[in-house]
Write a protein that holds these residues in place. Structure first.
Motif, PDB file in Angstrom:
ATOM      1  N   ALA A   1       0.836  -1.206   0.000  1.00  0.00           N
ATOM      2  CA  ALA A   1       0.000   0.000   0.000  1.00  0.00           C
ATOM      3  C   ALA A   1       0.870   1.255   0.000  1.00  0.00           C
ATOM      4  CB  ALA A   1      -0.924  -0.004   1.212  1.00  0.00           C
TER       5      ALA A   1
ATOM      6  N   THR B   1       1.298   3.741  -3.286  1.00  0.00           N
ATOM      7  CA  THR B   1       0.964   5.157  -3.120  1.00  0.00           C
ATOM      8  C   THR B   1       2.172   6.021  -3.484  1.00  0.00           C
ATOM      9  OG1 THR B   1      -0.489   4.540  -1.320  1.00  0.00           O
ATOM     10  CG2 THR B   1       0.051   6.872  -1.505  1.00  0.00           C
TER      11      THR B   1
ATOM     12  N   PHE C   1      -7.015  -0.806  -3.843  1.00  0.00           N
ATOM     13  CA  PHE C   1      -7.546  -0.080  -2.689  1.00  0.00           C
ATOM     14  C   PHE C   1      -8.555  -0.861  -1.839  1.00  0.00           C
ATOM     15  CE2 PHE C   1      -9.968   2.943  -0.367  1.00  0.00           C
ATOM     16  CZ  PHE C   1      -9.185   4.055  -0.163  1.00  0.00           C
TER      17      PHE C   1
ATOM     18  N   LEU D   1      -5.472   0.256   2.539  1.00  0.00           N
ATOM     19  CA  LEU D   1      -5.814   1.606   2.068  1.00  0.00           C
ATOM     20  C   LEU D   1      -7.259   1.961   2.418  1.00  0.00           C
ATOM     21  CD1 LEU D   1      -4.128   1.578  -1.465  1.00  0.00           C
ATOM     22  CD2 LEU D   1      -3.366   2.840   0.547  1.00  0.00           C
TER      23      LEU D   1
END
Ligand code: HEM
Lengths: 216, 353
Positions: free
Chosen positions: A150, A154, A187, A192
């Motif tokens: 995650a 990102t 996601f 997340l």
């Protein structure tokens, strides 16, 4: 159809749909599945406990300020989240994209220096927090591969966005968009999701603690 | 009729007044001086200057190179008003020519030489050890020190890769990947480099604050140096940091500081600098970057495969006592003394309680 057209058309629709459907599904499951009633006699108020935890956890954890000297975690946390929030919703290229693809945002974009500055805050915070996952033995132990994926995904999305800032190359724009789509697909199945679940998880832990007459 | 006459008289008066006002205008605004100057110049020397060839083109260009203005002034108030040719830019262009620049040339060879020496050292000497582990650990770096260290290391590598692409792209990368891919690589590298620069400066400040203690010179550094740092056998005494580490700390701080300051100048040239300052900044930036990258190769080597057990200290925070005895004996003694007196103080306090 060029790759960029594919990314801006069908792949965008597909990834955004996966994001919406599965994130909504997870939220519905969390909110409506229910759990067994706690049987013990309540000692305190679950409502006050929930409220205290939801709000109280915005402040630095007192133990982090003491000997551990980990106050930077709180600063980095705010720096990352506020920076990301601002650049995501207020930067001119994003406002334009959201207006074109999703909804006519009622606000004006921030000037470019604001965009760059918020990205710098977001990057500094994210790097600090991610590094801490590796070098704090306790946090390393409780970090799952998902946490690293995650954070890494990102970061890569942000990095390619920053690399496309020159707005000179369709390739870089496509790279950023493609990674955003990957991020959207990942996601709902990952940590997340805390973007949406944080008030509920804080509220739940707080309510349980409040009911027992303790603090979360 | 009478009204009409009065009307035209008023109109006449107004027209005269307006005419007088217009004629007085230049005097009121001061613009007439310009006209007056021009006309007096025209009287003194009719026609544009130098039409009769009193001065050669070479002389005119020479004057312009030395800063004579006059032909194409940038707007007054600009930092460069009056300069038509920037002669110092000439020198800068020679130093910064992508293909022939000595900075690119010596920079590339210098970095390759350092890499070669490190490989050679590894092949001959291999990793430096400290015998058996003792099984007892001692705290070397606090959490915040470790976080600052790896944060700046991460950003440094990103800045290094993007910066070297900008410096070495034209001569080395372009021939390999072609113009189109190279242009994409460079716009990406430049944007990332510009955005991460201030983050590097911020983390550098954090590094300075967290690692200053222990990095001042001391007498034991001379002994360490005379023993060849222990790299060629034997024991070299050292405090918290040895001379090599101190040199790295101050190189990182000074070169990193120079990189940050010159970087900021180049980020905001319109507000902070003149063209010459920017040229100088660019040269200092490139040289400081090469020095810091060169030194960092040695630091990374010693921090990873070069010395056994060192990396653990920067990841978990703890090192083995025998590691500390081999590499930082003075520091270990101090720490053990502190721990002992701490224990004693605790015992006394407990006894007293
Ligand atoms: C990937 C790259 C890097 C690696 C693997 C690495 C590794 C290490 C290790 C293992 C130590 C502990 C040494 C000891 O216990 O005495 C250390 C110390 C240190 N590192 Fe790094 N490092 C890297 C990059 C950097 C960078 C980029 C900087 C500065 C900009 C830096 C600055 C320092 C400083 C200041 C110390 C403390 C020792 C001293 O004062 O020199 N490191 N590093």
């Amino acid at each position: 159809m060029t790759l960029l057209e594919l990314l801006e058309g069908p792949l965008w629709i597909a990834s955004a749909s996966i994001f919406v459907v599965f994130a909504a599904f997870r939220l519905i499951v969390i909110l409506f599945t229910g759990r067994r009633e706690a049987e013990a006699r309540p000692v305190g108020s679950p409502f006050l406990g929930a409220l205290r935890t939801i709000l109280g956890h915005f402040l630095p954890w007192r133990r982090l300020l003491g000997n551990g000297k980990a106050w930077f975690v709180t600063i980095a946390g705010y720096s990352f989240h506020i920076g990301l929030f601002v650049l995501l919703l207020f930067a001119a290229p994003h406002v334009e994209f959201i207006r074109e693809k999703i909804v006519n945002l009622p606000w004006d974009p921030i000037p470019r220096w604001g965009f760059i500055l918020s990205a710098q805050f977001a990057f500094a915070g994210l790097i600090t927090l991610w590094v801490r996952r590796f070098v704090d033995p306790v946090v390393r132990l409780i970090s799952r591969p998902d946490d690293h994926v995650a954070a890494g995904l990102t970061f890569i999305v942000m990095l390619t966005g920053c690399m496309a800032l020159g707005e000179q190359s369709a390739f870089l724009r496509g790279l950023h968009l493609g990674l955003v789509e990957l991020w959207l697909i990942y996601f709902p199945f990952s940590s997340l999701m805390h973007t949406f679940t944080w008030p509920f998880s804080r509220g739940f832990t707080g309510a349980m603690a409040g009911r027992r007459g303790t603090r979360a | 009729m009478a009204i009409n006459k009065r009307h035209s008289a008023v109109r006449l008066l107004w027209s005269l007044f307006l005419l007088a006002f217009l004629m007085a205008m230049p005097a009121l605004t001061g613009n007439d001086s310009l006209l007056a100057q021009e006309s007096s110049a025209a009287r003194a020397e009719p026609g544009p200057p130098n039409t009769l060839g009193k001065r050669s083109d070479a002389e005119i260009w020479h004057d312009l190179r030395l800063g004579a203005g006059g032909i194409a002034n940038p707007p007054t108030g600009s930092r460069e008003a009056g300069a038509v040719i920037n002669a110092e830019g000439w020198e800068w262009a020679k130093l910064r020519n992508p293909e022939k620049s000595p900075i690119v040339h010596y920079g590339a060879w210098g970095l390759l030489a350092i890499l070669g020496l490190l490989v050679l050292f590894y092949l001959i000497r291999g990793p430096v050890g400290h015998g058996e582990d003792s099984g007892r650990r001692i705290l070397r770096f606090r959490l915040s020190q470790r976080v600052v260290h790896w944060s700046i290391a991460f950003v440094f590598i990103l800045m290094g890769l993007t910066g070297l692409s900008i410096l070495f792209g034209r001569p080395f990368i372009l021939p390999l990947i072609g113009k189109e891919a190279h242009s994409i690589l460079l716009t990406a590298a430049m944007q990332a480099h510009n955005l991460f620069g201030p983050i590097f400066a911020l983390f550098l400040l954090g590094l300075f604050v967290h690692f200053l203690r222990g990095n001042f010179p001391s007498l034991v550094d001379i002994k360490w140096l005379l023993k060849g740092g222990g790299f060629f056998g034997g024991h070299a005494p050292a405090g918290r940091y040895n001379l090599g580490e101190k040199a790295w700390f101050w190189t990182a701080v000074i070169a990193g500081g120079a990189l940050s300051v010159t970087g900021f100048l180049m980020l905001f040239p319109d507000y902070l600098a003149t063209r010459n300052t920017i040229h100088l900044s660019e040269l200092i930036h490139a040289i400081a970057a090469l020095v810091m990258i060169g030194f960092s190769l040695g630091h990374i080597y010693l921090g990873t495969i070069g010395t056994r057990g060192t990396l653990k200290g920067m990841v978990d925070g703890y090192v083995d006592e025998n590691w500390a005895r081999a590499h930082h004996d003075r520091w270990l003694e101090e720490e053990l003394e502190k721990a002992e007196s701490g224990d004693q103080a605790r015992e006394t306090a407990e006894e007293g309680a």
